[in-house]
Write an enzyme that holds these catalytic residues in place. Structure first.
Site, mmCIF file in Angstrom:
data_model
loop_
_atom_site.group_PDB
_atom_site.id
_atom_site.type_symbol
_atom_site.label_atom_id
_atom_site.label_comp_id
_atom_site.label_asym_id
_atom_site.label_seq_id
_atom_site.Cartn_x
_atom_site.Cartn_y
_atom_site.Cartn_z
ATOM 1 N N LYS A 123 24.336 -68.743 128.639
ATOM 2 C CA LYS A 123 25.437 -68.667 127.670
ATOM 3 C C LYS A 123 25.014 -67.811 126.474
ATOM 4 O O LYS A 123 25.780 -66.971 126.006
ATOM 5 C CB LYS A 123 25.895 -70.065 127.202
ATOM 6 C CG LYS A 123 27.011 -69.936 126.164
ATOM 7 C CD LYS A 123 27.701 -71.206 125.699
ATOM 8 C CE LYS A 123 28.737 -70.851 124.621
ATOM 9 N NZ LYS A 123 29.410 -71.968 123.999
ATOM 10 N N THR A 169 28.290 -75.700 108.855
ATOM 11 C CA THR A 169 29.104 -76.369 109.873
ATOM 12 C C THR A 169 28.518 -77.739 110.176
ATOM 13 O O THR A 169 27.310 -77.945 110.023
ATOM 14 C CB THR A 169 29.166 -75.551 111.186
ATOM 15 O OG1 THR A 169 30.079 -76.180 112.095
ATOM 16 C CG2 THR A 169 27.827 -75.434 111.866
ATOM 17 N N ARG A 174 28.744 -65.653 120.240
ATOM 18 C CA ARG A 174 27.848 -66.111 119.173
ATOM 19 C C ARG A 174 26.459 -65.498 119.353
ATOM 20 O O ARG A 174 25.823 -65.091 118.377
ATOM 21 C CB ARG A 174 27.793 -67.652 119.188
ATOM 22 C CG ARG A 174 27.110 -68.280 117.986
ATOM 23 C CD ARG A 174 27.426 -69.755 117.866
ATOM 24 N NE ARG A 174 28.832 -69.984 117.580
ATOM 25 C CZ ARG A 174 29.723 -70.419 118.481
ATOM 26 N NH1 ARG A 174 29.356 -70.719 119.704
ATOM 27 N NH2 ARG A 174 30.990 -70.575 118.149
ATOM 28 N N ASP A 198 33.052 -68.389 111.975
ATOM 29 C CA ASP A 198 34.419 -68.725 112.359
ATOM 30 C C ASP A 198 34.649 -68.082 113.716
ATOM 31 O O ASP A 198 34.358 -66.892 113.903
ATOM 32 C CB ASP A 198 35.450 -68.247 111.336
ATOM 33 C CG ASP A 198 36.753 -69.031 111.501
ATOM 34 O OD1 ASP A 198 36.726 -70.274 111.317
ATOM 35 O OD2 ASP A 198 37.781 -68.437 111.863
ATOM 36 N N GLY A 225 28.108 -78.671 118.586
ATOM 37 C CA GLY A 225 27.983 -77.595 119.583
ATOM 38 C C GLY A 225 27.484 -76.321 118.931
ATOM 39 O O GLY A 225 26.578 -75.650 119.446
HETATM 40 P P1 IMP Z 1 36.002 -73.174 113.756
HETATM 41 O O1 IMP Z 1 35.032 -74.285 113.569
HETATM 42 O O2 IMP Z 1 37.195 -73.230 112.840
HETATM 43 O O3 IMP Z 1 35.314 -71.829 113.748
HETATM 44 O O4 IMP Z 1 36.630 -73.364 115.203
HETATM 45 C C1 IMP Z 1 35.970 -72.947 116.314
HETATM 46 C C2 IMP Z 1 36.679 -73.495 117.543
HETATM 47 O O5 IMP Z 1 36.765 -72.442 118.504
HETATM 48 C C3 IMP Z 1 35.863 -74.591 118.200
HETATM 49 O O6 IMP Z 1 36.246 -75.866 117.741
HETATM 50 C C4 IMP Z 1 36.174 -74.376 119.675
HETATM 51 O O7 IMP Z 1 37.394 -74.992 119.988
HETATM 52 C C5 IMP Z 1 36.362 -72.871 119.763
HETATM 53 N N1 IMP Z 1 35.068 -72.218 120.064
HETATM 54 C C6 IMP Z 1 34.296 -71.469 119.224
HETATM 55 N N2 IMP Z 1 33.181 -71.073 119.843
HETATM 56 C C7 IMP Z 1 33.237 -71.596 121.081
HETATM 57 C C8 IMP Z 1 32.341 -71.547 122.177
HETATM 58 O O8 IMP Z 1 31.235 -70.991 122.131
HETATM 59 N N3 IMP Z 1 32.746 -72.197 123.288
HETATM 60 C C9 IMP Z 1 33.939 -72.836 123.373
HETATM 61 N N4 IMP Z 1 34.786 -72.938 122.373
HETATM 62 C C10 IMP Z 1 34.447 -72.308 121.228
#
Ligand code: IMP
Length: 201
Positions: A180, A9, A186, A68, A13
């Site tokens: 958190k 990734t 996570r 994901d 964040g």
């Molecule tokens: P990915 O990168 O396709 O897995 O998308 C994950 C998305 O889910 C992130 O861009 C956030 O919008 C949301 N997300 C995942 N984990 C968190 C978290 O711990 N806090 C807030 N939003 C999250």
């Protein structure tokens, strides 16, 4: 047991959280020096995590960890779900203009769709896959809560300002990083995954 994993990734964040969660585990996390284009064409968090891990592994040859994750709102038929990162863009509920940031556009769209919705239950979900070439591991974690009416707090990332975890009177973005990690999807998934990794030869 792999002593080093590439984290598939470039989301700052997620990187911050994984680095914290793996501290003291004896497993070093490497971060990519460039973004590898991944077509997230899966129908589930697990499928998309697998696609990311496999794609970064193919590009690097290193055992790879992918995440994901997203926010699932039953009152919205499970949206944003696997579309969480690009919810502002997708047709469901109409496209939302990006004014300040993508995270803010996602939150604005979700709050717009939740106007007048009484069932505010939602959960964060994370699916982690470790791709080792010949074998793989996976683990999941979930954090239940409610969707607030207004964003609150500056911490975390993504939807954190509008999700209040059960048992707390603050949003995820108002919790300390340690709080958190204790309650988050996570955090739960990483603790399970580390146990599994340590069971490998
Ligand atoms: P990915 O990168 O396709 O897995 O998308 C994950 C998305 O889910 C992130 O861009 C956030 O919008 C949301 N997300 C995942 N984990 C968190 C978290 O711990 N806090 C807030 N939003 C999250």
């Amino acid at each position: 047991m792999p002593k080093t994993l590439l984290l598939a990734t470039t989301n700052p964040g997620k990187i911050r959280e994984f680095k914290r969660l793996f501290e003291g585990s004896g497993i070093e996390l490497l971060t990519p020096d460039r973004e590898v284009e991944v077509e997230e064409k899966g129908c589930s968090f697990l499928e998309n995590a697998y696609i990311k891990a496999e794609t970064y592994h193919r590009a690097s040859g290193i055992p790879t960890l992918a995440d994901d994750s997203g926010l699932v709102v039953p009152a919205l038929n499970g949206y944003p779900g696997i579309y969480s990162s690009r919810f502002y863009l997708i047709e469901f509920g109409g496209v939302e203009a990006v004014k300040e940031s993508k995270d803010k556009a996602n939150i604005d769209k979700l709050l717009r769709l939740m106007q007048g919705v009484e069932d505010r239950r939602a959960y964060f979900y994370a699916c982690l896959v470790v791709y080792l070439g010949e074998a793989g591991l996976w683990a999941e974690g979930r954090c239940d809560g409610i969707v607030l009416y207004q964003p609150r707090g500056e911490g975390g990332f993504g939807y954190d300002p509008i999700l209040q975890p059960d048992g707390y009177d603050r949003s995820m973005a108002e919790l300390s990083p340690q709080e958190k990690d204790m309650v988050s999807h996570r955090g739960k998934a990483v603790r399970k995954l580390i146990k599994l990794i340590k069971m490998l030869e």
